[in-house]
Structures are given as structure tokens and as C-alpha cells.
Design an enzyme around this catalytic site. Structure first.
Site, PDB file in Angstrom:
ATOM      1  N   LYS A 118       5.621   2.967  11.777  1.00 58.88           N
ATOM      2  CA  LYS A 118       4.965   1.827  11.122  1.00 58.88           C
ATOM      3  C   LYS A 118       6.016   0.964  10.434  1.00 58.88           C
ATOM      4  O   LYS A 118       6.773   1.442   9.599  1.00 58.88           O
ATOM      5  CB  LYS A 118       3.935   2.326  10.101  1.00 58.88           C
ATOM      6  CG  LYS A 118       3.327   1.220   9.223  1.00 58.88           C
ATOM      7  CD  LYS A 118       2.208   1.763   8.323  1.00 58.88           C
ATOM      8  CE  LYS A 118       1.717   0.697   7.334  1.00 58.88           C
ATOM      9  NZ  LYS A 118       0.662   1.189   6.415  1.00 58.88           N
ATOM     10  N   ASP A 129       3.257  -4.642   2.185  1.00 57.77           N
ATOM     11  CA  ASP A 129       1.803  -4.532   2.302  1.00 57.77           C
ATOM     12  C   ASP A 129       1.120  -4.998   1.017  1.00 57.77           C
ATOM     13  O   ASP A 129       1.108  -4.282   0.024  1.00 57.77           O
ATOM     14  CB  ASP A 129       1.432  -3.069   2.606  1.00 57.77           C
ATOM     15  CG  ASP A 129      -0.063  -2.889   2.848  1.00 57.77           C
ATOM     16  OD1 ASP A 129      -0.775  -3.907   2.976  1.00 57.77           O
ATOM     17  OD2 ASP A 129      -0.506  -1.719   2.924  1.00 57.77           O
ATOM     18  N   LYS A 146      -4.588  -5.635  -2.588  1.00 55.02           N
ATOM     19  CA  LYS A 146      -4.464  -4.447  -3.447  1.00 55.02           C
ATOM     20  C   LYS A 146      -4.565  -4.903  -4.898  1.00 55.02           C
ATOM     21  O   LYS A 146      -4.128  -6.003  -5.226  1.00 55.02           O
ATOM     22  CB  LYS A 146      -3.097  -3.796  -3.223  1.00 55.02           C
ATOM     23  CG  LYS A 146      -2.969  -3.085  -1.896  1.00 55.02           C
ATOM     24  CD  LYS A 146      -1.610  -2.422  -1.775  1.00 55.02           C
ATOM     25  CE  LYS A 146      -1.426  -1.796  -0.400  1.00 55.02           C
ATOM     26  NZ  LYS A 146      -2.326  -0.656  -0.146  1.00 55.02           N
ATOM     27  N   ASP A 206       6.592   0.297   2.991  1.00 56.62           N
ATOM     28  CA  ASP A 206       5.591   0.505   4.039  1.00 56.62           C
ATOM     29  C   ASP A 206       6.169   0.457   5.457  1.00 56.62           C
ATOM     30  O   ASP A 206       5.433   0.565   6.438  1.00 56.62           O
ATOM     31  CB  ASP A 206       4.446  -0.506   3.873  1.00 56.62           C
ATOM     32  CG  ASP A 206       3.082   0.098   4.185  1.00 56.62           C
ATOM     33  OD1 ASP A 206       2.993   1.328   4.288  1.00 56.62           O
ATOM     34  OD2 ASP A 206       2.118  -0.671   4.339  1.00 56.62           O
ATOM     35  N   ASP A 238      -6.544  -4.035   4.395  1.00 59.60           N
ATOM     36  CA  ASP A 238      -5.535  -3.119   3.867  1.00 59.60           C
ATOM     37  C   ASP A 238      -5.355  -1.901   4.781  1.00 59.60           C
ATOM     38  O   ASP A 238      -4.427  -1.119   4.600  1.00 59.60           O
ATOM     39  CB  ASP A 238      -5.928  -2.676   2.446  1.00 59.60           C
ATOM     40  CG  ASP A 238      -4.746  -2.154   1.648  1.00 59.60           C
ATOM     41  OD1 ASP A 238      -3.599  -2.311   2.116  1.00 59.60           O
ATOM     42  OD2 ASP A 238      -4.970  -1.593   0.563  1.00 59.60           O
ATOM     43  N   GLU A 264      -4.114  -1.863   7.661  1.00 61.97           N
ATOM     44  CA  GLU A 264      -3.373  -2.676   8.629  1.00 61.97           C
ATOM     45  C   GLU A 264      -2.434  -1.847   9.489  1.00 61.97           C
ATOM     46  O   GLU A 264      -2.144  -2.209  10.629  1.00 61.97           O
ATOM     47  CB  GLU A 264      -2.572  -3.768   7.889  1.00 61.97           C
ATOM     48  CG  GLU A 264      -1.193  -3.361   7.342  1.00 61.97           C
ATOM     49  CD  GLU A 264      -1.241  -2.295   6.257  1.00 61.97           C
ATOM     50  OE1 GLU A 264      -2.323  -2.075   5.686  1.00 61.97           O
ATOM     51  OE2 GLU A 264      -0.203  -1.661   5.984  1.00 61.97           O
ATOM     52  N   ARG A 277      -2.724   1.002  11.020  1.00 59.13           N
ATOM     53  CA  ARG A 277      -3.300   1.506  12.273  1.00 59.13           C
ATOM     54  C   ARG A 277      -3.455   0.393  13.306  1.00 59.13           C
ATOM     55  O   ARG A 277      -3.444   0.665  14.498  1.00 59.13           O
ATOM     56  CB  ARG A 277      -4.646   2.191  11.969  1.00 59.13           C
ATOM     57  CG  ARG A 277      -5.681   1.269  11.390  1.00 59.13           C
ATOM     58  CD  ARG A 277      -6.837   2.026  10.732  1.00 59.13           C
ATOM     59  NE  ARG A 277      -6.441   2.594   9.432  1.00 59.13           N
ATOM     60  CZ  ARG A 277      -7.227   3.342   8.670  1.00 59.13           C
ATOM     61  NH1 ARG A 277      -8.435   3.664   9.073  1.00 59.13           N
ATOM     62  NH2 ARG A 277      -6.796   3.820   7.515  1.00 59.13           N
TER      63      ARG A 277
HETATM   64  N1  BES Z   1       0.388   1.335   3.068  1.00 59.75           N
HETATM   65  C1  BES Z   1      -0.865   1.805   2.639  1.00 59.75           C
HETATM   66  C2  BES Z   1      -0.874   3.303   2.344  1.00 59.75           C
HETATM   67  C3  BES Z   1       0.025   3.789   1.250  1.00 59.75           C
HETATM   68  C4  BES Z   1      -0.490   4.082  -0.002  1.00 59.75           C
HETATM   69  C5  BES Z   1       1.371   4.027   1.468  1.00 59.75           C
HETATM   70  C6  BES Z   1       0.319   4.557  -1.003  1.00 59.75           C
HETATM   71  C7  BES Z   1       2.192   4.501   0.468  1.00 59.75           C
HETATM   72  C8  BES Z   1       1.663   4.771  -0.754  1.00 59.75           C
HETATM   73  C9  BES Z   1      -1.906   1.541   3.724  1.00 59.75           C
HETATM   74  O1  BES Z   1      -1.710   0.402   4.488  1.00 59.75           O
HETATM   75  C10 BES Z   1      -3.224   1.359   3.041  1.00 59.75           C
HETATM   76  O2  BES Z   1      -3.362   0.434   2.305  1.00 59.75           O
HETATM   77  N2  BES Z   1      -4.167   2.259   3.306  1.00 59.75           N
HETATM   78  C11 BES Z   1      -5.464   2.194   2.749  1.00 59.75           C
HETATM   79  C12 BES Z   1      -6.457   2.446   3.850  1.00 59.75           C
HETATM   80  C13 BES Z   1      -7.870   2.187   3.458  1.00 59.75           C
HETATM   81  C14 BES Z   1      -8.093   0.716   3.185  1.00 59.75           C
HETATM   82  C15 BES Z   1      -8.771   2.674   4.556  1.00 59.75           C
HETATM   83  C16 BES Z   1      -5.558   3.240   1.662  1.00 59.75           C
HETATM   84  O3  BES Z   1      -5.014   4.324   1.817  1.00 59.75           O
HETATM   85  O4  BES Z   1      -6.154   2.960   0.634  1.00 59.75           O
HETATM   86 ZN    ZN Z   2       0.202  -0.222   4.664  1.00 61.41          ZN
HETATM   87 MN    MN Z   3      -2.527  -1.338   3.592  1.00 60.20          MN
END
Ligand code: BES
Ligand code: ZN
Ligand code: MN
Length: 475
Positions: A244, A249, A256, A268, A327, A329, A331
């Protein structure tokens, strides 16, 4: 760059880490000093001792031979981190490792801990250059070390530093194009092939997931294809790594919360950095294995025509996704890369991604979570490498029912699965884009640390590079 080398020129004048089960004075220490050390080490619970003798640093580490092998190696790496701090505090430049046991692996683990702990990211803080670490040379004084092991150790440490540098670099100095250029430079240095697709090519290839995430951004996306194919490759079908590469992000329109949750999001692209730098190490070490690494990269922002919750996106494989949260993103971009990988008919594809907060919530920062359709033998090898290098994998269930959580009334899938099992539903989303043995590693927890943790340091850890290198080295 810290260098680890071999030499038997150990004298009383050198700083030394002694690894031993029972300290033997082979250093011409006066009786008084030796007696003191022996008495201290006899005390209940004492496992190591640091002593400054005529301005030289002496650290003695007592090996607990009852410990399981991998746990023991990790105690040596952790002790190495303390030694690095001690050497730098005293402004020394060199440390010798002298092993009084027959376990040569322990010398390598100690050297690894020292080298990795000596990493600094100070290029953007000129006033700090005076505080730069003084340690530059780690010398293993026992010459019964296998030179290939030493070469591998130097290579993987160097590759880990590269990954950390990329992760620590903020988005205003590392956008998707900069990341691709960094991979190009690595390919040149280590002689592997690097192809970078720009936005035009990504559009021609109909990589809908990548384009959707990039829609809110000023900067163009990139898709980097790296290939290392030595003539003597043992495998007929290539291994494919996918990382990734979200260089930042914000969450996009599903922004966020600004309070803290965005602060670390330059990390990220840690999965992308890990797979690129693992390939770099594999090529540098000339391992006889054919490996391809793919890194889709973009930032995720809420500008312009940023994709909006509710949008239906057609992916590269032709399937549709109801994007309910911008968020989620990672995947979206990984899905196109996984589809792209089908053309290689991979033996196994492994992806690494800072994909979900849920993975971090599940196991914290002490390892990564893993799941997928890889064969049991492939999984066992990955898990074994995880223990070897202490980048452990916690296997999550991958039951069919989890896919039901991604069902959409109006598209083939939704990109979010609801409040439960978030790390697994992310994996279930991805597995729809593969037709080969597949393993998904979510490194959201350990990729970036907000406080110093032993030899992993603070900030980017380079997590995943050592795991992948060990896996391919042992194939
Ligand atoms: N990049 C984040 C995940 C992340 C969180 C990485 C903390 C490192 C530290 C990812 O893109 C994300 O935002 N995931 C969301 C998914 C949800 C919206 C289904 C999450 O984990 O909240
Ligand atoms: Zn992310
Ligand atoms: Mn995200």
C-alpha cells in the site's frame, strides 16, 4: 551508515559487548575490576552489566540458555539497542562484540540490535547534526561467522533504514512520484527492473480504484512495477509482493478527525516501502528467487472531485464497489494491484499494508495480523520467519461469513463492512481480486511508533522488510 564487520583484533583498548554464560576475563582486566564484575553478575536477577573501564565501554550480557532460541535472539537485539545508546552517549565510534559462547547467532542478533537502534532521521533538522550518533562501526570479534550471514545482515539492516527513511519522509517531500523515483534509484543501485506507470497509463489500464482515491488530489498517482529475476531463480512461478502506497491519508471526504488521528498518516505507504525495500535487499543479496513487487501510490485527499461516499466505482477487474467511506481507501488501490498481479500466475502473492485501525486495536504494535488463502505450508514458513526476526504474525480467521458483511444492494461489494471484524473484512474485500494463493499482512500497528521501542526506534520501523527477506532467504 553503521557497518557490521569481522575482525579478531580485540584488545583491552576497545569498547566491547561480551556475550557469555559465565564471564571469563580475557581482557586483561585487573583482578579488582574482574572481582567486582563477577560479584555483581552473581547477584539475584542480574542478567547484564555495563562498566566503564579506563574510559572504555564494557557491557557484559549473560545468556539464559534455558530460553527458547528465538526469544533468546530477541533479548540480544534488545540488549544491542541499549549498547547503541551507551556507546553514543559516551561518543564512541566503535563497538566490538565478543562472544564467549558457541552460539554464533547471538553475535549476529546483538549486532543487528545495535545497528538498527543506531538509526536516526535528522536530515530535516540541521541543528541536530551535532547530535548525530557517533557509532559507525560494529565489529564481531569471533571469526567463525559465516560471511554470507554477515552480508545478509548488513543488507537487510540497510534496506530497513531505507524503508524507515521513506516512511519518515512527510508528504510535502515524498508524494507518489517521489516514492516511485526512490524505487527507481533503488533498482539502479541493486540491479532490478523498475517500471513506473503515470496517470495516463493508469487511466488506460482502467485502474478505477487508484483513480478514485486520487480524484481529490493535485498530485498524480503512480503504479510501480519492480522485478528481480536472476538467471538461477529456483522458482518457476514468481512470488509477487504488493504494498500500500498511500503517501498521505486524510481520510478524503470521510475526513479523519483532525485531533491527532491524522498526525501519523505520512506512514500510510509503509507497506509499499516494505515491499520495495525487501526487493532491494533480495536483489542486493542476489538471492536465487524470482520476485515482483507492485506499489500503487497516491495521497488520499478531499479536494476537487474527490470520490464521495455513495459513489460506485468500476475497478480494473470490471467489478463494482459501492464506496461508502473514503477512508477505506487502501483496499481500493490494492485491489487493482492484486488484479494486475494475475498476469504473473504467482506462486504466492503477499500484500503488506497499513490497512485498518482494527488490526492495531486487535493486537497493538507488537506484531502484524495475517490472513488469506495461501497454502498451510506457505503460511507456516511466513509465521516461522515472523518468529525468526521478531516481526510476528497473528493469524486471524478468514471464514466465509465475513464476506457477507460486504454485500451491497447496488454494486458487487461495499468498501466497508461495518463496526465488527474490520481487519478481516478488509482482507475479505481484497481476496475477491485474486485467483492465486494469497496472504494479506496488515501492519497498521507496528509500522510507525509514537514512542521509542528498543531497536525499532521511534517513527517508521521498517516493519516487514526483515520478515520478507528472511522468508525468501529460507525458501
Ligand atoms: N490508513 C488507515 C489505517 C491506519 C490506522 C493505519 C491507524 C495506521 C494507523 C486506513 O486507510 C483507514 O483509514 N482505515 C479505516 C477503515 C474504515 C474506514 C473501514 C479504519 O481503520 O478506521
Ligand atoms: Zn489509509
Ligand atoms: Mn484511510
Amino acid at each position: 551508515m553503521t557497518k557490521i564487520s569481522l575482525s579478531n583484533k580485540l584488545t583491552t583498548q576497545t569498547n566491547v559487548l561480551v556475550i557469555t554464560t559465565k564471564f571469563i576475563n580475557e581482557f586483561n582486566l585487573p583482578d579488582k575490576v574482574n572481582n567486582y564484575i563477577v560479584a555483581e553478575l552473581k547477584k539475584e536477577g542480574v542478567t547484564h552489566l555495563t562498566y566503564n573501564y579506563i574510559g572504555k565501554y564494557l557491557s557484559i550480557f549473560i545468556v539464559d540458555t534455558k530460553k527458547e532460541q528465538n526469544a533468546l535472539l530477541e533479548t540480544l537485539r534488545n540488549h544491542g539497542a541499549k549498547v547503541a545508546d551507551g556507546i553514543n552517549a559516551a561518543k564512541h565510534t566503535t563497538i566490538y562484540i565478543y562472544n564467549q559462547t558457541k552460539l554464533t547467532n547471538l553475535s549476529l542478533a546483538a549486532a543487528e540490535g545495535i545497528a538498527l537502534a543506531n538509526y536516526q532521521f535528522i536530515k530535516h533538522k540541521p541543528s541536530q547534526t551535532k547530535k548525530a550518533n557517533t557509532l559507525t562501526s560494529i565489529i564481531i570479534a569471533n571469526t567463525n561467522i559465516n560471511p554470507t550471514d554477515l552480508l545478509h545482515l548488513n543488507t537487510v539492516c540497510h534496506a530497513t533504514f531505507k524503508a524507515r527513511d521513506l516512511v519518515n519522509e512527510p508528504v510535502n517531500s515524498l508524494n507518489a512520484t517521489d516514492l516511485a523515483n526512490a524505487f527507481k534509484a533503488m533498482g539502479k543501485e541493486a540491479s532490478f527492473k523498475v517500471d513506473v506507470f503515470n496517470k495516463k497509463k493508469i487511466t488506460e489500464l482502467k485502474m478505477g480504484g487508484i483513480l478514485a482515491v486520487n480524484a481529490g488530489s493535485v498530485d498524480e498517482p503512480t503504479f510501480t512495477v519492480m522485478e528481480y529475476k536472476p538467471k538461477n531463480a529456483k522458482n518457476k512461478k514468481p512470488y509477487v509482493l504488493v504494498g500500500k502506497g498511500v503517501v498521505y491519508d486524510t481520510g478524503g471526504l470521510s475526513l479523519k478527525p483532525t485531533l491527532n488521528s491524522m498526525d501519523l498518516m505520512k506512514c500510510d505507504m509503509a507497506g509499499g516501502a516494505a515491499v520495495g525495500c525487501a526487493l532491494y535487499a533480495i536483489a542486493k543479496a542476489k538471492l536465487n528467487v524470482h520476485v515482483i513487487a507492485l506499489v500503487p501510490a497516491t495521497d488520499n485527499r478531499p479536494g476537487f472531485n474527490a470520490f464521495a461516499p455513495g459513489d460506485i466505482i468500476t475497478m480494473m477487474d470490471g467489478s463494482t464497489v459501492e464506496m461508502l467511506n473514503s477512508d477505506a481507501e487502501g483496499r481500493m488501490i490494492l485491489a487493482d494491484a492484486l488484479h494486475f498481479a494475475k498476469q504473473y500466475k504467482p506462486e504466492l502473492t503477499i500484500d503488506m499494508a497499513t490497512l485498518t485501525g482494527a488490526a492495531m486495536a486487535a493486537i497493538g504494535t507488537f506484531g502484524m495480523v495475517g490472513m488469506g488463502t495461501a497454502t498451510q505450508q506457505q503460511k507456516d514458513k511466513l509465521h516461522a520467519s515472523g518468529f525468526n526476526v521478531h516481526e510476528r504474525i497473528a493469524e486471524l480467521p478468514f471464514w466465509e461469513e465475513y464476506s457477507d458483511l460486504l454485500k451491497s444492494d447496488i454494486a458487487d461489494q461495499k468498501n466497508i463492512g461495518g463496526p465488527l471484524a474490520g481487519a478481516i473484512t478488509a482482507g475479505k474485500f481484497l481476496v475477491k481480486f485474486v485467483n492465486y494463493p494469497y496472504y494479506h499482512l496488515d501492519i497498521a500497528g507496528p509500522a510507525f511508533l509514537s514512542a521509542k521501542d528498543s531497536y525499532r526506534g521511534k517513527g517508521g520501523t521498517g516493519y516487514g522488510v526483515r520478515l520478507l527477506f528472511d522468508f525468501f532467504k529460507n525458501l
